[in-house]
Design a protein around this motif. Structure first.
Motif, PDB file in Angstrom:
ATOM      1  N   GLU A 178      33.704  43.478  58.406  1.00 38.59           N
ATOM      2  CA  GLU A 178      34.647  43.412  57.119  1.00 38.59           C
ATOM      3  C   GLU A 178      35.108  42.248  57.107  1.00 38.59           C
ATOM      4  O   GLU A 178      35.805  41.664  56.100  1.00 38.59           O
ATOM      5  CB  GLU A 178      35.659  44.567  57.112  1.00 38.59           C
ATOM      6  CG  GLU A 178      34.998  45.968  57.306  1.00 38.59           C
ATOM      7  CD  GLU A 178      35.977  47.085  57.347  1.00 38.59           C
ATOM      8  OE1 GLU A 178      36.653  47.222  56.432  1.00 38.59           O
ATOM      9  OE2 GLU A 178      36.205  47.305  58.384  1.00 38.59           O
ATOM     10  N   LEU A 179      35.104  41.151  57.992  1.00 38.53           N
ATOM     11  CA  LEU A 179      35.458  39.927  57.947  1.00 38.53           C
ATOM     12  C   LEU A 179      34.668  38.805  57.408  1.00 38.53           C
ATOM     13  O   LEU A 179      35.025  37.594  57.339  1.00 38.53           O
ATOM     14  CB  LEU A 179      36.284  39.336  59.636  1.00 38.53           C
ATOM     15  CG  LEU A 179      37.279  40.255  60.103  1.00 38.53           C
ATOM     16  CD1 LEU A 179      37.255  39.981  61.546  1.00 38.53           C
ATOM     17  CD2 LEU A 179      38.328  40.479  59.283  1.00 38.53           C
ATOM     18  N   GLY A 180      33.730  39.082  56.741  1.00 35.65           N
ATOM     19  CA  GLY A 180      32.596  38.392  56.294  1.00 35.65           C
ATOM     20  C   GLY A 180      33.124  38.146  54.866  1.00 35.65           C
ATOM     21  O   GLY A 180      34.072  38.609  54.155  1.00 35.65           O
ATOM     22  N   TYR A 181      32.011  37.468  54.105  1.00 32.38           N
ATOM     23  CA  TYR A 181      32.097  37.323  52.574  1.00 32.38           C
ATOM     24  C   TYR A 181      32.107  38.826  51.926  1.00 32.38           C
ATOM     25  O   TYR A 181      31.327  39.607  52.498  1.00 32.38           O
ATOM     26  CB  TYR A 181      30.874  36.464  52.193  1.00 32.38           C
ATOM     27  CG  TYR A 181      31.195  35.232  52.581  1.00 32.38           C
ATOM     28  CD1 TYR A 181      31.983  34.256  52.042  1.00 32.38           C
ATOM     29  CD2 TYR A 181      30.097  34.501  53.450  1.00 32.38           C
ATOM     30  CE1 TYR A 181      32.071  32.933  52.307  1.00 32.38           C
ATOM     31  CE2 TYR A 181      30.235  33.104  53.847  1.00 32.38           C
ATOM     32  CZ  TYR A 181      31.114  32.571  53.136  1.00 32.38           C
ATOM     33  OH  TYR A 181      31.232  31.106  53.702  1.00 32.38           O
ATOM     34  N   GLY A 182      32.893  39.136  51.273  1.00 37.46           N
ATOM     35  CA  GLY A 182      33.199  40.126  50.445  1.00 37.46           C
ATOM     36  C   GLY A 182      32.720  40.089  48.991  1.00 37.46           C
ATOM     37  O   GLY A 182      32.138  39.278  48.586  1.00 37.46           O
ATOM     38  N   ASP A 183      33.039  41.370  48.325  1.00 37.42           N
ATOM     39  CA  ASP A 183      32.882  41.409  46.722  1.00 37.42           C
ATOM     40  C   ASP A 183      33.679  40.415  46.163  1.00 37.42           C
ATOM     41  O   ASP A 183      34.781  40.343  46.189  1.00 37.42           O
ATOM     42  CB  ASP A 183      33.212  42.779  46.561  1.00 37.42           C
ATOM     43  CG  ASP A 183      32.694  43.063  45.150  1.00 37.42           C
ATOM     44  OD1 ASP A 183      32.595  42.089  44.214  1.00 37.42           O
ATOM     45  OD2 ASP A 183      32.357  44.284  44.700  1.00 37.42           O
ATOM     46  N   PRO A 184      32.987  39.336  45.408  1.00 39.43           N
ATOM     47  CA  PRO A 184      33.779  38.617  44.684  1.00 39.43           C
ATOM     48  C   PRO A 184      34.741  39.135  43.698  1.00 39.43           C
ATOM     49  O   PRO A 184      35.691  38.261  42.990  1.00 39.43           O
ATOM     50  CB  PRO A 184      32.762  37.568  43.856  1.00 39.43           C
ATOM     51  CG  PRO A 184      31.646  38.492  43.802  1.00 39.43           C
ATOM     52  CD  PRO A 184      31.725  39.260  45.160  1.00 39.43           C
ATOM     53  N   ARG A 185      34.643  40.282  43.295  1.00 42.94           N
ATOM     54  CA  ARG A 185      35.795  41.113  42.486  1.00 42.94           C
ATOM     55  C   ARG A 185      37.050  41.309  43.157  1.00 42.94           C
ATOM     56  O   ARG A 185      37.813  41.341  42.812  1.00 42.94           O
ATOM     57  CB  ARG A 185      35.097  42.320  41.932  1.00 42.94           C
ATOM     58  CG  ARG A 185      33.892  42.207  40.954  1.00 42.94           C
ATOM     59  CD  ARG A 185      33.182  43.552  40.818  1.00 42.94           C
ATOM     60  NE  ARG A 185      32.743  44.100  41.887  1.00 42.94           N
ATOM     61  CZ  ARG A 185      32.337  45.588  41.660  1.00 42.94           C
ATOM     62  NH1 ARG A 185      32.299  46.017  40.656  1.00 42.94           N
ATOM     63  NH2 ARG A 185      31.891  46.078  42.798  1.00 42.94           N
ATOM     64  N   GLY A 186      36.982  41.164  44.241  1.00 44.41           N
ATOM     65  CA  GLY A 186      37.956  41.475  45.296  1.00 44.41           C
ATOM     66  C   GLY A 186      37.681  42.800  46.255  1.00 44.41           C
ATOM     67  O   GLY A 186      36.644  43.672  46.076  1.00 44.41           O
ATOM     68  N   ALA A 187      38.601  42.892  47.369  1.00 42.74           N
ATOM     69  CA  ALA A 187      38.359  43.914  48.177  1.00 42.74           C
ATOM     70  C   ALA A 187      38.421  45.202  47.354  1.00 42.74           C
ATOM     71  O   ALA A 187      39.237  45.518  46.605  1.00 42.74           O
ATOM     72  CB  ALA A 187      39.572  43.894  49.193  1.00 42.74           C
ATOM     73  N   PRO A 188      37.367  46.324  47.575  1.00 45.28           N
ATOM     74  CA  PRO A 188      37.626  47.377  47.064  1.00 45.28           C
ATOM     75  C   PRO A 188      38.832  48.486  47.080  1.00 45.28           C
ATOM     76  O   PRO A 188      39.254  48.966  46.286  1.00 45.28           O
ATOM     77  CB  PRO A 188      36.445  48.003  47.608  1.00 45.28           C
ATOM     78  CG  PRO A 188      35.464  47.046  47.939  1.00 45.28           C
ATOM     79  CD  PRO A 188      36.314  45.985  48.460  1.00 45.28           C
ATOM     80  N   ALA A 189      39.370  48.207  48.190  1.00 43.48           N
ATOM     81  CA  ALA A 189      40.721  49.083  48.510  1.00 43.48           C
ATOM     82  C   ALA A 189      41.719  48.667  47.702  1.00 43.48           C
ATOM     83  O   ALA A 189      42.617  49.148  47.221  1.00 43.48           O
ATOM     84  CB  ALA A 189      40.893  48.903  50.253  1.00 43.48           C
ATOM     85  N   PHE A 190      41.895  47.261  47.368  1.00 39.58           N
ATOM     86  CA  PHE A 190      42.900  46.410  46.610  1.00 39.58           C
ATOM     87  C   PHE A 190      42.597  46.962  45.229  1.00 39.58           C
ATOM     88  O   PHE A 190      43.712  47.090  44.484  1.00 39.58           O
ATOM     89  CB  PHE A 190      43.125  45.292  46.838  1.00 39.58           C
ATOM     90  CG  PHE A 190      44.172  44.585  46.207  1.00 39.58           C
ATOM     91  CD1 PHE A 190      45.474  45.017  46.125  1.00 39.58           C
ATOM     92  CD2 PHE A 190      43.893  43.363  45.390  1.00 39.58           C
ATOM     93  CE1 PHE A 190      46.416  44.361  45.621  1.00 39.58           C
ATOM     94  CE2 PHE A 190      44.860  42.736  44.594  1.00 39.58           C
ATOM     95  CZ  PHE A 190      46.110  43.087  44.746  1.00 39.58           C
ATOM     96  N   ARG A 191      41.451  46.825  44.868  1.00 42.66           N
ATOM     97  CA  ARG A 191      41.077  46.935  43.423  1.00 42.66           C
ATOM     98  C   ARG A 191      41.568  48.442  43.064  1.00 42.66           C
ATOM     99  O   ARG A 191      41.868  48.788  42.109  1.00 42.66           O
ATOM    100  CB  ARG A 191      39.696  46.902  43.192  1.00 42.66           C
ATOM    101  CG  ARG A 191      39.390  45.359  43.168  1.00 42.66           C
ATOM    102  CD  ARG A 191      38.111  45.013  42.573  1.00 42.66           C
ATOM    103  NE  ARG A 191      37.172  45.215  43.862  1.00 42.66           N
ATOM    104  CZ  ARG A 191      36.142  45.924  43.518  1.00 42.66           C
ATOM    105  NH1 ARG A 191      36.053  46.831  42.645  1.00 42.66           N
ATOM    106  NH2 ARG A 191      35.076  46.048  44.423  1.00 42.66           N
ATOM    107  N   ALA A 192      41.235  49.332  44.006  1.00 42.17           N
ATOM    108  CA  ALA A 192      41.506  50.890  43.909  1.00 42.17           C
ATOM    109  C   ALA A 192      43.168  51.110  43.770  1.00 42.17           C
ATOM    110  O   ALA A 192      43.579  51.773  42.988  1.00 42.17           O
ATOM    111  CB  ALA A 192      40.799  51.746  45.039  1.00 42.17           C
ATOM    112  N   ALA A 193      43.766  50.322  44.736  1.00 37.77           N
ATOM    113  CA  ALA A 193      45.113  50.277  44.745  1.00 37.77           C
ATOM    114  C   ALA A 193      45.908  49.848  43.459  1.00 37.77           C
ATOM    115  O   ALA A 193      46.691  50.211  42.924  1.00 37.77           O
ATOM    116  CB  ALA A 193      45.633  49.583  46.034  1.00 37.77           C
TER     117      ALA A 193
END
Length: 505
Positions: A178-193
């Motif tokens: 999970e410390l690699g490159y992620g979704d450019p839209r943002g972390a899924p957990a934060f977008r859900a929050a």
């Protein structure tokens, strides 16, 4: 004129019934005998519609009762009725959580009816040309013992302990992958929050996949401006007075900011129609810099305008800071995909976090995301996960409640000092936000006042800085960053320089 813009300038302490950001609850004309039914119905509707999802926490009964202005028994009884219906369950110290799933898709549109160090000299040239591209940067960098610039929250109130606790939990729970490159839209957990946060506090129901995490509101508008320009937009309506920084940003992209007048009801939609622009940038919850709220009538007019193909760029920059007026929903909540909505944590926690969110209309999402990916591959994930933890645990709401009390005291100190030292001045925007606007007598050179104040060690914005069209002079005064005593001292120093500044006009 909308009632939200006719509130008293200041109150010495929090007033019961000021309304709650949770579901924008506002008691209004609900009769005493019907309050339990009203509250039960509002929360039930939010659960059934999907605004509140499984696992969401309801506010503590004591807190919600104080904010809405009802007895705690009303809230307790409403929660009990919802529990009896199977919508919520009480978990003791764990609070009351939603356990019932919505009966309609979360994307369905909600229905809403708007409620009726002291320098001796100033760096040369800072105020010489208010149209200069770097004037705000130079003003921000200028030393001052008392900085009353607008838009700065109480940074000493940053919840360091809560942040560190959340950070430890987040780091401990992350797998190496999970410390690699992620979704450019943002972390899924934060977008859900974020989707849950804006549903609870701003009335917006949105799928987490439609939330784009950005490096603050500035990047959101950078992305939107580039995409709109590439699609053929050349002109964007701008509230006048309105944010100098936003205006300059549009110009750097190659767009022409067209002034649209603001009055006591907010953006004048008739002036917007006359301008011929098809895109407008607005700050409806607390207009910058005047502080007025876009009235219900103007919201309806704007709704008619977007039906003709108009697009609203909504800057919701300090909507959380509300003291003496009812909560109002975001425009996105009522106008839907006709609005590109921008929010951030800069005024809620700290600008240094450089974290915000953009909810764009469907036609703009793909090109905005492509540009975001090219610019930075996405925001840092770890701060997003910490913020998600704060939002979902209730820590963010607790911080906001504490912050409101501090800011209210500082607002009251500024209003009191202005009444004492500048009794002839007109004060606006006191019911919400982080700043006031003080209008000065006709003929006053507000730039000269700001220059002389800075020479005395007090930094302010002249209202002229935020105008495209000449208008009444004034000062834009931020109060959140200093204690009440320092705020009052700053106003005293400003009052001392005004006669000298007037002599030079």
């Amino acid at each position: 004129m909308d009632s939200a813009n006719q509130q008293p300038l200041a109150r010495s302490k929090a007033q019961p019934g000021a309304g709650s950001d949770f579901l924008a609850l506002w008691l209004g004309d609900v009769p005493p005998g019907g309050r339990t039914t009203w509250l039960t119905t509002r929360i039930r509707e939010a659960i059934v519609s999907g605004t509140l999802g499984v696992g969401d926490h309801l506010p503590p009964t004591r807190t919600l009762a104080a904010e809405v202005g009802v007895s705690r028994g009303v809230v307790t009884e409403a929660y009990q009725r919802l529990a009896d219906e199977g919508h919520v369950v009480g978990q003791g110290r764990g609070g009351t959580i939603v356990v019932s799933r919505p009966v309609q898709p979360p994307g369905a549109a909600p229905s809403y009816r708007p409620p009726s160090s002291l320098p001796t000299t100033v760096a040369p040239g800072i105020f010489d040309d208010l149209s200069a591209d770097d004037v705000v940067d130079r003003l921000r960098a200028a030393p001052a013992r008392i900085d009353l610039s607008p838009g700065v929250p109480d940074l000493t109130a940053f919840p360091r302990a809560a942040w560190l606790r959340a950070e430890r939990e987040v780091i401990g729970a992350r797998a190496a992958a999970e410390l690699g490159y992620g979704d450019p839209r943002g972390a899924p957990a934060f977008r859900a929050a974020v989707s849950r946060w804006v549903a609870r506090s701003r009335g917006i129901r949105v799928d987490p996949d439609d939330v784009l995490v950005v490096a603050g509101a500035a990047q959101a508008f950078f992305l939107l401006a580039h995409v709109l320009r590439d699609a053929g937009t050349t002109r964007v309506g701008m509230e006048d007075p309105g944010s100098f920084g936003a205006r300059q940003q549009l110009r750097r992209v190659g767009l022409d900011p067209v002034p649209v007048a603001v009055d006591d009801d907010g953006l004048r939609v008739d002036a917007l129609r006359s301008s011929g622009t098809r895109v407008v940038m607005t700050t409806p919850a607390h207009q910058f810099p005047t502080g007025v709220v876009l009235s219900g009538a103007r919201r309806r007019e704007l709704g008619s305008w977007v039906e003709g193909g108009g697009l609203v760029l909504e800057d919701d920059y300090d909507a959380e800071h509300r003291y003496d007026r009812a909560p109002v929903p975001a425009l996105r909540a009522t106008l839907g995909d006709a609005v590109a909505y921008v929010g951030s944590v800069s005024k809620l926690l700290a600008p240094a976090l450089r974290t915000g969110w953009l909810i764009a209309p469907p036609r703009l999402r793909a090109p905005v995301l492509r540009l975001k990916r090219d610019v930075d591959l996405g925001n840092p994930a770890l701060p997003q996960l910490v913020l998600a933890h704060l939002m979902d645990s209730g820590a963010m709401e607790r911080h906001l409640r504490a912050l409101r009390g501090r800011h209210r005291a500082r607002r009251d100190a500024m209003v009191s000092a202005l009444a004492s030292r500048l009794p002839a001045a007109t004060v606006r925007g006191a019911a919400a936000g982080l700043h006031l606007v003080v209008t000065l007598p006709p003929g006053t050179d507000d730039t000269a006042v700001a220059r002389h104040a800075l020479e005395r060690g007090v930094k302010v914005h002249p209202l002229s800085l935020h105008r495209q069209v000449p208008g009444e002079p004034g000062l834009v005064l931020g109060y959140a960053a200093h204690t009440p005593g320092v705020v009052a001292e700053g106003i005293g120093l400003i009052a001392d320089v005004i006669p000298g500044a007037l002599d030079k006009t």
